[in-house]
Design an enzyme around this catalytic site. Structure first.
Site, short mmCIF file in Angstrom:
data_model
loop_
_atom_site.label_atom_id
_atom_site.label_comp_id
_atom_site.label_asym_id
_atom_site.label_seq_id
_atom_site.Cartn_x
_atom_site.Cartn_y
_atom_site.Cartn_z
N CYS A 301 40.46 9.39 8.21
CA CYS A 301 40.19 8.03 7.74
C CYS A 301 41.48 7.22 7.71
CB CYS A 301 39.58 8.08 6.34
SG CYS A 301 39.09 6.46 5.71
N SER A 358 36.85 18.11 7.14
CA SER A 358 37.79 18.70 8.10
C SER A 358 37.89 20.21 7.95
CB SER A 358 39.18 18.08 7.95
OG SER A 358 39.72 18.34 6.67
N MET A 384 33.62 8.71 10.85
CA MET A 384 32.41 7.96 11.17
C MET A 384 32.68 6.47 11.29
SD MET A 384 30.83 10.52 11.74
CE MET A 384 29.61 9.53 12.58
#
Length: 476
Positions: A301, A358, A384
């Site tokens: 992210c 992860s 995502m």
């Protein structure tokens, strides 16, 4: 302007306490996923398209956790993933797959391949059981002819209400693997298989619903088909829905929660992601049964880099947990967990469970193929909110993509990467659960709630962090 201090897992340690625990087996990892759902280990696999589909969700449930099927599938595809999980461990399959006796052998082969099953019950035009066809029957039959030509007609059956022990005796006596359950009219009421009985015995810590089936969740978005998708997923047997949006403290998320709860008041609903006490308060008021916490903390992210927004994960969990405790609503820590120690700290800070991505990406059970680079094996793992995931999602939704428009319009908040191939997820979950059990014992706690009461954090310097790692040695 006042600056608030924010801490994450590497900034703190848990202070060891007196412990009367003599074995890790004396600890209990049972915890609340949501208001009405309990899981046996505090781990949830992330609703990401490189982490959780049915294979991962089955493994998670067997280990005692739960998997959340990602939403970047068509509605029917996602519902089918939920069905696969439910059928993987039910002691009795309530609606077993069946096929008409006048269908072709090729029809049976195609149907069995599509549903990923090894056999089909055969019915007549009145839906009465007339036979059974298995891989063995179809193996060398060719594709010509009908199912009636190759099926086993003399089928051993049992009546509704048969006990598990009785079913085992029947299967053993007749040396069969599948036992159809039929009523007095010959109508199929269910199916018991030797594999399901074995699974029931082999996974004593599995998380199950009231019917003995594996627990499974599924994610939905906040736009378009979310109500239709929610209905299909619930009908398929999803135990919990997760409203999945990067910025969960928003009108989009809050209105979606209200609409889903209005349409399906008995639905267990998780929403996120948020990172503040006020975000937790607002989602709880909207009707959620658990809150997912974490903005920008995941390994893939880049929300904090792109937007400048986020809260260090440990502080976010602690702030939200105070609100969750006031309302009796569990908190899920999502992101930033790299070790069992991080998971233990998240739980001690007030989270009831930990969502992991992860750490589970790169396993046999995660979607995707194994890649080889420089002699080492990897699997793709992506956020995502990455461009690749966005394009894939749009392709699923519209059937086509305009790469030029996508590149111009989309600002990625995630990246696409590779993670080392790790083998089976079962071993990883054992290590995670074992680490948390040890963490409980160091806190003098037998349960997660007791650890939350006992927990005392100490802030450490970078030198303290370095001291916590292996040092002054050459690692082998």
């Amino acid at each position: 302007m006042e600056f608030k201090e924010g801490l994450t897992f590497d900034d703190v340690l848990l202070v060891p306490k007196y412990s009367d625990i003599t074995s890790r087996s004396q600890t209990d990892l049972t915890t609340k996923l949501s208001r009405n759902i309990t899981i046996n280990i505090p781990f949830v696999s992330a609703n990401m398209d490189t982490v959780t589909e049915s294979s991962m969700a089955v493994a998670m449930a067997r280990a005692g956790g739960i998997g959340i099927i990602h939403r970047f599938l068509t509605i029917q595809e996602q519902a089918n993933e939920v069905l696969k999980v439910k059928r993987s461990g039910s002691v009795m399959i309530e609606n077993p797959y069946s096929i008409s006796s006048d269908k072709s052998i090729q029809d049976a082969l195609d149907y069995a391949e599509d549903k990923e099953i090894s056999g089909l019950l055969v019915v007549d035009s009145n839906s009465k059981l007339v036979g059974i066809v298995t891989e063995r029957d179809l193996l060398f039959a060719g594709s010509n002819g009908t199912i009636a030509d190759v099926m086993t007609k003399d089928v051993v059956t049992a009546k509704p209400g048969v006990s598990l022990d009785e079913a085992k005796d029947i299967l053993h006596k007749h040396r069969i693997e599948k036992l159809p359950i039929v009523d007095d009219s010959g109508i199929i009421q269910g199916l018991i298989t030797s594999k399901d009985i074995t699974n029931n015995t082999d996974y004593p810590n599995a998380s199950k619903d009231k019917k003995g089936r594996p627990l499974v969740g599924a994610a939905v978005g906040v736009k378009g088909d979310f109500l239709e998708r929610s209905e299909s997923l619930l009908n398929a047997g999803a135990d919990v829905l997760v409203v999945d949006i990067a910025h969960g403290h928003s009108e989009n998320a809050i209105s979606t929660v209200r609409n889903i709860k209005k349409a399906f008041p008995d639905c267990e609903l998780i929403a996120g992601n948020i990172a503040t006490a006020q975000g937790a308060e607002d989602l709880i008021k909207a009707g959620v049964d658990a809150v997912k916490v974490g903005v920008g903390s995941g390994s893939i992210c880049i929300t904090r880099v792109i937007t400048g927004s986020g809260v260090p994960q440990l502080t976010a969990v602690m702030d939200c947990a105070k609100i969750g405790n006031d309302h009796g609503i569990p908190i899920i820590s999502d992101g930033g967990t790299r070790t069992s120690g991080d998971a233990t700290k998240a739980l001690a800070a007030g989270a009831s469970s930990v969502m992991v991505g992860s750490m589970l990406g790169g396993t046999d059970e995660s979607p995707g193929t194994v890649l080889t680079k420089n002699g080492k094996r990897f699997k793709v793992y992506r956020g995502m909110a990455s461009l690749a995931a966005s394009i894939g999602r749009k392709s699923k939704e519209t059937g086509s993509i305009s790469l030029e428009d996508d590149l111009n319009d989309y600002v990625a908040e995630g990246v696409e990467a590779m993670v080392p191939y790790k083998g089976t997820v079962t071993d990883i979950l054992k290590q995670l659960a074992g680490g948390v059990r040890s963490g409980l014992s160091y806190c003098g706690a037998h349960t997660i709630p007791q650890m939350q009461q006992n927990a005392e954090f100490i802030k450490m310097s970078r030198a303290g962090f370095a001291e916590s790692q292996p040092h002054d040695v050459l690692l082998m």
